[in-house]
Enzyme design. Sequence first.
Site, PDB file in Angstrom:
ATOM      1  N   LYS A  22       0.846  -1.201   0.000  1.00 49.49           N
ATOM      2  CA  LYS A  22       0.000   0.000   0.000  1.00 49.49           C
ATOM      3  C   LYS A  22       0.883   1.254   0.000  1.00 49.49           C
ATOM      4  CE  LYS A  22      -1.746   1.527   4.031  1.00 49.49           C
ATOM      5  NZ  LYS A  22      -1.458   2.947   4.353  1.00 49.49           N
ATOM      6  N   ASN A  23       1.904   1.250   0.844  1.00 46.97           N
ATOM      7  CA  ASN A  23       2.687   2.473   1.030  1.00 46.97           C
ATOM      8  C   ASN A  23       3.733   2.687  -0.055  1.00 46.97           C
ATOM      9  OD1 ASN A  23       1.085   2.931   3.198  1.00 46.97           O
ATOM     10  ND2 ASN A  23       2.608   2.355   4.737  1.00 46.97           N
ATOM     11  N   CYS A 118      -5.052  12.668  12.675  1.00 47.55           N
ATOM     12  CA  CYS A 118      -5.826  11.420  12.605  1.00 47.55           C
ATOM     13  C   CYS A 118      -5.653  10.736  13.966  1.00 47.55           C
ATOM     14  CB  CYS A 118      -5.315  10.528  11.475  1.00 47.55           C
ATOM     15  SG  CYS A 118      -3.724   9.795  11.842  1.00 47.55           S
ATOM     16  N   ARG A 123       0.073  14.627  12.668  1.00 49.74           N
ATOM     17  CA  ARG A 123       0.456  14.434  11.265  1.00 49.74           C
ATOM     18  C   ARG A 123       0.733  15.753  10.528  1.00 49.74           C
ATOM     19  NH1 ARG A 123      -1.295   9.158   9.996  1.00 49.74           N
ATOM     20  NH2 ARG A 123       0.254   9.143   8.354  1.00 49.74           N
ATOM     21  N   PRO A 124       1.610  16.623  11.033  1.00 47.48           N
ATOM     22  CA  PRO A 124       1.899  17.894  10.353  1.00 47.48           C
ATOM     23  C   PRO A 124       2.567  17.653   9.001  1.00 47.48           C
ATOM     24  CG  PRO A 124       3.525  17.479  12.055  1.00 47.48           C
ATOM     25  CD  PRO A 124       2.469  16.415  12.207  1.00 47.48           C
ATOM     26  N   ASP A 307       4.470   0.714  12.095  1.00 47.89           N
ATOM     27  CA  ASP A 307       3.239   0.109  11.580  1.00 47.89           C
ATOM     28  C   ASP A 307       3.049  -1.324  12.057  1.00 47.89           C
ATOM     29  OD1 ASP A 307       3.278   1.740   8.304  1.00 47.89           O
ATOM     30  OD2 ASP A 307       2.819   2.454  10.319  1.00 47.89           O
ATOM     31  N   VAL A 329       7.777   7.086  16.883  1.00 49.39           N
ATOM     32  CA  VAL A 329       7.548   7.763  15.601  1.00 49.39           C
ATOM     33  C   VAL A 329       6.300   8.638  15.641  1.00 49.39           C
ATOM     34  CG1 VAL A 329       7.124   7.404  13.128  1.00 49.39           C
ATOM     35  CG2 VAL A 329       8.783   5.957  14.336  1.00 49.39           C
ATOM     36  N   ARG A 399      -8.980  -0.593   4.455  1.00 48.85           N
ATOM     37  CA  ARG A 399      -8.261   0.359   3.599  1.00 48.85           C
ATOM     38  C   ARG A 399      -6.812  -0.081   3.401  1.00 48.85           C
ATOM     39  NH1 ARG A 399      -6.962   5.831   6.674  1.00 48.85           N
ATOM     40  NH2 ARG A 399      -5.760   6.004   4.805  1.00 48.85           N
TER      41      ARG A 399
END
Length: 420
Positions: A22-23, A118, A123-124, A307, A329, A399
């Site tokens: 996905k990433n 989120c 998440r800047p 993740d 992180v 997702r």
Amino acid sequence: MAKFLISKSRPLSGEVDVSGSKNAVLPIMAASLLTEGKCEISDVPLLRDVDVMCGLLRSIGSSVNEKDDGHTIEIVTKNIALQEAPYELVKKMRASILVMGPLLAKTGRAKIALPGGCAIGSRPINLHLKGLAALGAKIVEEHGFVEAKADRLRGGNVYLDFPSVGATENIIMAAVLAEGVTVLENVAEEPEIVDLASFLNKMGAKIKGAGTDTIKIEGVAALNGARHSVIPDRIETGTFMLAAAITRGDVLIKNIVPDHVKPVIAKLKECGVTVEDTDDGVRVRCLKAPLISTDIKTLPYPGFPTDMQSQFMAFLTTVTGTSMVIETVFENRYMQIGELNRMGANIKIEGRGAVVQGERLLQGTQVLATDLRAGAALVLAGLAAEGTTEISEIYHIERGYSDFIEKLRKLGAGVTRVEE
Ligand code: EPZ
């Protein structure tokens, strides 16, 4: 709303084929905006996020055709009609921000709804903007949007205060068409960066150093279309390794790059799990008993991946001993703890870390997926818990995992997806 129903699973066994990353596929799809040529991307995972990115590219002006039942996507962008990413798409998928670099490089303008925060953090995007400004873009933030403009981007030097994956990707995609040489320092080294650079170089870009902390890019006048096969998803790989471990099973995980999951393999081995490289993939077995605790600290690649933190935490509730998990992180990536404790885990947050008691007999109950990987952790916990676990808000999970339920069922898991 759909839900997952998960019953306590016998030890999983058999083989599972991991899907494309996905990433990796999301930035590669965004990069197709950099050329009018045809881009053919294969090994694409069937995911909601890929559908959202297809919709975003179409709204910008790309023609996007899916072949091989969605596993191959052909993108041609003859003309960019809209240099914007609207709020309704950005709020669905933060990775929409990845069209900013390509739009700016190709058209001289990009207007993106600010992604906002989120579940896992604020998440800047300050590092994305710092990099684009260093290439000569004028940045204006107003009314919840950020607009970047530049007649012609020129090469520059950028030091990232944190090796942000998205910022690295956005700046690379802007620099490939900039005039002159760009040197990026303290950048992300993730395999997904390497895959993006590999695709861009096939298009005619001149990128060196992807996968290290310093990347050098010589700008070119134009890029051509290219064909590319996306790397396997290392997080899906790790998630199935943990599904085998938490059920004390014996699973062969195929179509993977073992090097991409080294930290996860190392930690599983510390717990006493047997992980063997074979010609067909990696075999995960639990030959020793009991499995024992270990400590986890998440770091940018090649450290332990953030993740995989919540999935590994679920597994650690079932081993002997106490473990410490430290997330470095993201600032708020312990959303799974509350739900795991409702299933009978005993996890306490202490400062930046979480202390995980082992040997917990988890009990199935109704739980809520708060984000993609926390949801995956609840699926794993459900496989080990007595009784039935009912997970709602599973759109978070769907997702990011392609055919998740089908793959687990094939390994013997008692999981079903039900519509409310
Ligand atoms: C990518 O997100 C991944 N998403 C995330 O995967 C992954 O967790 C993350 O990288 C870290 O590996 C995609 O690739 C689509 P970051 P990204 O920028 O790029 C701070 C999943 O589960 N930061 O590396 O958004 C930020 O706040 C998802 O598949 C700034 O301060 O991650 C965070 O604390 C979740 N300023 C840290 O860096 C910036 O401008 C890492 O963020 C950008 C980031």
